[in-house]
Design an enzyme around this catalytic site. Structure first.
Site, PDB file in Angstrom:
ATOM      1  N   HIS A   1     -41.620  -3.435 -36.081  1.00  0.00           N
ATOM      2  CA  HIS A   1     -41.568  -4.365 -36.818  1.00  0.00           C
ATOM      3  C   HIS A   1     -39.804  -4.453 -37.299  1.00  0.00           C
ATOM      4  O   HIS A   1     -39.522  -3.406 -37.538  1.00  0.00           O
ATOM      5  CB  HIS A   1     -42.403  -4.633 -37.914  1.00  0.00           C
ATOM      6  CG  HIS A   1     -43.822  -5.276 -37.550  1.00  0.00           C
ATOM      7  ND1 HIS A   1     -44.827  -4.876 -38.322  1.00  0.00           N
ATOM      8  CD2 HIS A   1     -44.146  -5.813 -36.492  1.00  0.00           C
ATOM      9  CE1 HIS A   1     -46.049  -5.594 -37.858  1.00  0.00           C
ATOM     10  NE2 HIS A   1     -45.486  -5.981 -36.740  1.00  0.00           N
TER      11      HIS A   1
ATOM     12  N   HIS B   1     -42.503   2.175 -36.628  1.00  0.00           N
ATOM     13  CA  HIS B   1     -42.989   1.299 -35.880  1.00  0.00           C
ATOM     14  C   HIS B   1     -41.923   0.180 -35.377  1.00  0.00           C
ATOM     15  O   HIS B   1     -40.923   0.066 -36.248  1.00  0.00           O
ATOM     16  CB  HIS B   1     -44.351   0.407 -36.359  1.00  0.00           C
ATOM     17  CG  HIS B   1     -44.037  -0.336 -37.805  1.00  0.00           C
ATOM     18  ND1 HIS B   1     -44.003   0.328 -39.025  1.00  0.00           N
ATOM     19  CD2 HIS B   1     -44.351  -1.651 -37.913  1.00  0.00           C
ATOM     20  CE1 HIS B   1     -43.831  -0.604 -39.894  1.00  0.00           C
ATOM     21  NE2 HIS B   1     -44.068  -1.810 -39.278  1.00  0.00           N
TER      22      HIS B   1
ATOM     23  N   HIS C   1     -52.030  -0.276 -38.956  1.00  0.00           N
ATOM     24  CA  HIS C   1     -51.057  -1.685 -39.014  1.00  0.00           C
ATOM     25  C   HIS C   1     -51.196  -2.471 -37.960  1.00  0.00           C
ATOM     26  O   HIS C   1     -52.083  -2.420 -37.251  1.00  0.00           O
ATOM     27  CB  HIS C   1     -49.503  -0.914 -38.868  1.00  0.00           C
ATOM     28  CG  HIS C   1     -48.605  -1.856 -39.737  1.00  0.00           C
ATOM     29  ND1 HIS C   1     -48.715  -2.598 -40.655  1.00  0.00           N
ATOM     30  CD2 HIS C   1     -47.244  -2.339 -39.261  1.00  0.00           C
ATOM     31  CE1 HIS C   1     -47.583  -3.325 -40.991  1.00  0.00           C
ATOM     32  NE2 HIS C   1     -46.647  -3.086 -40.166  1.00  0.00           N
TER      33      HIS C   1
ATOM     34  N   ASP D   1     -38.263  -5.211 -39.802  1.00  0.00           N
ATOM     35  CA  ASP D   1     -37.800  -4.483 -40.861  1.00  0.00           C
ATOM     36  C   ASP D   1     -37.614  -3.083 -41.055  1.00  0.00           C
ATOM     37  O   ASP D   1     -37.227  -2.421 -41.874  1.00  0.00           O
ATOM     38  CB  ASP D   1     -38.589  -4.913 -42.212  1.00  0.00           C
ATOM     39  CG  ASP D   1     -39.923  -4.865 -41.855  1.00  0.00           C
ATOM     40  OD1 ASP D   1     -40.752  -4.925 -40.676  1.00  0.00           O
ATOM     41  OD2 ASP D   1     -40.587  -4.344 -42.990  1.00  0.00           O
ATOM     42  N   HIS D   2     -37.915  -2.487 -39.933  1.00  0.00           N
ATOM     43  CA  HIS D   2     -37.864  -0.926 -39.833  1.00  0.00           C
ATOM     44  C   HIS D   2     -36.813  -0.500 -38.749  1.00  0.00           C
ATOM     45  O   HIS D   2     -36.839   0.693 -38.739  1.00  0.00           O
ATOM     46  CB  HIS D   2     -39.154  -0.304 -39.443  1.00  0.00           C
ATOM     47  CG  HIS D   2     -40.405  -0.638 -40.739  1.00  0.00           C
ATOM     48  ND1 HIS D   2     -40.549   0.474 -41.450  1.00  0.00           N
ATOM     49  CD2 HIS D   2     -40.975  -1.576 -41.081  1.00  0.00           C
ATOM     50  CE1 HIS D   2     -41.522   0.201 -42.471  1.00  0.00           C
ATOM     51  NE2 HIS D   2     -41.734  -1.275 -42.007  1.00  0.00           N
TER      52      HIS D   2
END
Length: 172
Positions: A63, A61, A140, A65-66
């Site tokens: 966000h 996804h 999410h 941090d990914h």
């Protein structure tokens, strides 16, 4: 061979000894990256993983941090002379993010990048003779996919000379 190396397992904030999400997966001679948080390429180097062999990157996804480690990895691949195609799998929007960063940095990659936009649902997004990758819808704040990597059954290798005379396939 089916081997997973956890490069990062933390959430949005790095913690001592843990980095944002990234997993390196080797299945036979195929090398995959699942998510690419900050610090991913340093972890790939730390564990001496052949990141130039990665041809498929799956982003769960959008966000940060990914995926915030992805541009650095793409540029490192470029600087190391990558020529092979790279396939990026993600929910809609990753292609816009990458294209925007390339445009504003007046950069181009010398290797082909193929964007595969994932639909929300349970779909096979990659398949070859040895394995398949299926998306798994996750809950999410934003659209999010998990990935199921499944090896296909290997053909049986039976030495007919070692079978008892008259033995049938059903007996095996």
């Amino acid at each position: 061979m089916f081997e997973v190396t956890i490069l990062g397992s933390n959430g949005a904030m790095p913690a001592y000894g843990r980095l944002p999400s990234a997993q390196y997966l080797q299945i036979q001679n195929h090398h995959f990256l699942i998510d690419c948080g900050e610090g991913t390429q340093l972890q790939l180097m730390k564990y001496q993983l052949p990141f130039q062999k990665i041809n498929h990157i799956f982003i769960s996804h959008l966000h940060g941090d990914h995926y915030l480690g992805l541009m650095g990895l793409l540029f490192s691949m470029q600087l190391l002379g990558r020529k092979n195609d790279l396939h990026l799998y993600s929910i809609k929007g990753l292609d816009e993010i990458i294209t925007l960063q390339l445009r504003h940095s007046r950069s181009a990659l010398a290797y082909p990048v193929h964007f595969h936009k994932l639909e929300y649902g349970r779909l096979t997004v990659f398949e070859n003779d040895q394995l398949s990758v299926t998306t798994l819808p996750l809950r999410h704040k934003v659209p999010c996919c998990g990935f199921l990597f499944r090896e296909k059954p290997k053909p049986r290798n039976i030495n007919k000379k070692k079978l008892n005379p008259g033995m049938r396939l059903q007996d095996i």
